[in-house]
Design a protein around this motif. Sequence first.
Motif, PDB file in Angstrom:
ATOM      1  N   ARG A 156      -1.194   0.851 -10.132  1.00 28.95           N
ATOM      2  CA  ARG A 156      -1.175   1.917  -9.546  1.00 28.95           C
ATOM      3  C   ARG A 156      -0.232   3.047  -9.562  1.00 28.95           C
ATOM      4  O   ARG A 156      -0.078   3.966  -8.786  1.00 28.95           O
ATOM      5  CB  ARG A 156      -1.005   1.358  -7.807  1.00 28.95           C
ATOM      6  CG  ARG A 156      -2.179   0.303  -7.686  1.00 28.95           C
ATOM      7  CD  ARG A 156      -1.971  -0.327  -6.368  1.00 28.95           C
ATOM      8  NE  ARG A 156      -2.811  -1.500  -5.977  1.00 28.95           N
ATOM      9  CZ  ARG A 156      -3.011  -2.068  -4.762  1.00 28.95           C
ATOM     10  NH1 ARG A 156      -2.176  -1.458  -3.765  1.00 28.95           N
ATOM     11  NH2 ARG A 156      -3.768  -3.031  -4.814  1.00 28.95           N
ATOM     12  N   THR A 157       0.305   2.980 -10.740  1.00 34.92           N
ATOM     13  CA  THR A 157       1.284   4.039 -11.114  1.00 34.92           C
ATOM     14  C   THR A 157       1.502   4.109 -12.547  1.00 34.92           C
ATOM     15  O   THR A 157       1.164   3.094 -13.289  1.00 34.92           O
ATOM     16  CB  THR A 157       2.702   3.646 -10.578  1.00 34.92           C
ATOM     17  OG1 THR A 157       3.572   4.910 -10.930  1.00 34.92           O
ATOM     18  CG2 THR A 157       3.350   2.388 -10.750  1.00 34.92           C
ATOM     19  N   GLU A 205       9.857   7.715   6.029  1.00 32.91           N
ATOM     20  CA  GLU A 205       8.278   7.656   6.454  1.00 32.91           C
ATOM     21  C   GLU A 205       8.189   8.040   7.805  1.00 32.91           C
ATOM     22  O   GLU A 205       9.001   7.248   8.923  1.00 32.91           O
ATOM     23  CB  GLU A 205       7.581   6.609   6.156  1.00 32.91           C
ATOM     24  CG  GLU A 205       5.791   6.810   6.324  1.00 32.91           C
ATOM     25  CD  GLU A 205       5.125   5.652   5.866  1.00 32.91           C
ATOM     26  OE1 GLU A 205       3.951   5.511   6.172  1.00 32.91           O
ATOM     27  OE2 GLU A 205       5.574   4.474   5.285  1.00 32.91           O
ATOM     28  N   GLY A 263       2.483   5.988  -7.161  1.00 32.34           N
ATOM     29  CA  GLY A 263       1.454   6.626  -7.738  1.00 32.34           C
ATOM     30  C   GLY A 263       1.601   8.076  -7.872  1.00 32.34           C
ATOM     31  O   GLY A 263       1.254   8.707  -9.003  1.00 32.34           O
ATOM     32  N   ALA A 264       2.177   8.669  -6.998  1.00 39.17           N
ATOM     33  CA  ALA A 264       2.262  10.062  -6.826  1.00 39.17           C
ATOM     34  C   ALA A 264       3.610  10.805  -7.454  1.00 39.17           C
ATOM     35  O   ALA A 264       3.617  11.608  -7.746  1.00 39.17           O
ATOM     36  CB  ALA A 264       2.457  10.662  -5.403  1.00 39.17           C
ATOM     37  N   LEU A 321       3.636   9.824   4.706  1.00 37.82           N
ATOM     38  CA  LEU A 321       3.808   9.144   3.429  1.00 37.82           C
ATOM     39  C   LEU A 321       3.395   9.827   2.180  1.00 37.82           C
ATOM     40  O   LEU A 321       4.324  10.014   1.159  1.00 37.82           O
ATOM     41  CB  LEU A 321       3.179   7.720   3.486  1.00 37.82           C
ATOM     42  CG  LEU A 321       3.029   6.951   1.984  1.00 37.82           C
ATOM     43  CD1 LEU A 321       4.363   6.388   1.714  1.00 37.82           C
ATOM     44  CD2 LEU A 321       1.971   5.708   2.259  1.00 37.82           C
ATOM     45  N   VAL A 322       2.240  10.706   2.250  1.00 39.97           N
ATOM     46  CA  VAL A 322       1.775  11.419   1.324  1.00 39.97           C
ATOM     47  C   VAL A 322       2.569  12.492   0.845  1.00 39.97           C
ATOM     48  O   VAL A 322       2.312  12.829  -0.315  1.00 39.97           O
ATOM     49  CB  VAL A 322       0.308  11.720   1.454  1.00 39.97           C
ATOM     50  CG1 VAL A 322      -0.669  10.713   1.629  1.00 39.97           C
ATOM     51  CG2 VAL A 322       0.419  12.669   2.620  1.00 39.97           C
ATOM     52  N   GLN A 362       0.831  -1.305  -0.282  1.00 40.73           N
ATOM     53  CA  GLN A 362      -0.095  -0.087  -0.038  1.00 40.73           C
ATOM     54  C   GLN A 362       0.780   1.228   0.068  1.00 40.73           C
ATOM     55  O   GLN A 362       0.528   2.191  -0.762  1.00 40.73           O
ATOM     56  CB  GLN A 362      -1.057   0.106   1.230  1.00 40.73           C
ATOM     57  CG  GLN A 362      -1.777   1.074   1.342  1.00 40.73           C
ATOM     58  CD  GLN A 362      -2.810   1.003  -0.170  1.00 40.73           C
ATOM     59  OE1 GLN A 362      -3.328   0.188  -0.331  1.00 40.73           O
ATOM     60  NE2 GLN A 362      -2.924   2.369  -0.591  1.00 40.73           N
ATOM     61  N   ALA A 363       2.019   1.125   0.660  1.00 39.46           N
ATOM     62  CA  ALA A 363       2.733   2.465   0.890  1.00 39.46           C
ATOM     63  C   ALA A 363       3.458   2.717  -0.618  1.00 39.46           C
ATOM     64  O   ALA A 363       3.527   3.811  -1.059  1.00 39.46           O
ATOM     65  CB  ALA A 363       3.720   2.027   2.037  1.00 39.46           C
ATOM     66  N   SER A 378       2.456   1.841  -3.296  1.00 37.95           N
ATOM     67  CA  SER A 378       1.155   2.152  -4.301  1.00 37.95           C
ATOM     68  C   SER A 378       1.093   3.894  -4.210  1.00 37.95           C
ATOM     69  O   SER A 378       0.880   4.492  -5.056  1.00 37.95           O
ATOM     70  CB  SER A 378      -0.033   1.325  -3.947  1.00 37.95           C
ATOM     71  OG  SER A 378       0.288  -0.093  -4.412  1.00 37.95           O
ATOM     72  N   THR A 379       1.027   4.278  -3.018  1.00 39.31           N
ATOM     73  CA  THR A 379       0.935   5.494  -2.827  1.00 39.31           C
ATOM     74  C   THR A 379       2.204   6.436  -3.236  1.00 39.31           C
ATOM     75  O   THR A 379       1.968   7.382  -4.037  1.00 39.31           O
ATOM     76  CB  THR A 379       0.826   5.954  -1.199  1.00 39.31           C
ATOM     77  OG1 THR A 379      -0.575   5.179  -0.816  1.00 39.31           O
ATOM     78  CG2 THR A 379       0.641   7.330  -0.896  1.00 39.31           C
TER      79      THR A 379
END
Length: 199
Positions: A62-63, A157, A31-32, A183-184, A24-25, A27-28
């Motif tokens: 996801r990216t 993080e 993806g960004a 993370l974001v 999940q991390a 992916s975030t």
Amino acid sequence: MTADQPSAGPYAIVAVASSAGGIQALSTLLGALGPELAVPVLVVQHLDPRHRTVIADVLSRRTDLPVKLAEAGEKPSPGTVYIAPPDRHLLIGSDGILTLSSTELVHFVRPSADLLFESVAGAYGARAIACVLTGTGMDGAMGAEAVQSRGGTVIAEDPQTAEFPGMPRAVVDTGAVDFVLPLVEIAAVVHGLLEATGQ
């Protein structure tokens, strides 16, 4: 060059480590990062070696960046994500060529973030960015120290917001960290570093 001297040139590579909670991390983060990334990304995610991995397929959805399992002998391309295969250490040489190794476990894991980060530090020095995301244990802490000692930049993080705080906290505890971020916010800082040195 020491860690307190400015980088002599643009960053050339981003290395990322994650473990528990890492899909999940990643992916975030990935993806960004967006499709126009100027450097390759090398990833160590601790995976169960007993199963065929689908991590590259999952992250590809996801990216916008191409994602693949790393292969020995490859020269990483900018804007592509290379993931260490299950049960293989991923390293990069001073010639910019990827190698895979089945040498012994490091801190009970293979692939090892420490080995990846140490190889990136040796090959790229101040032109390396290392990121440690969610995970248990302390893999990545020694490698982060190696990256910073060569003048590279280390991002962790924020343990307060990480799903599993062990790995990022171990890095923060070494003191060898330049940014501690939710993370974001990590992708924007990576972009900022790449753009600041690309002028």
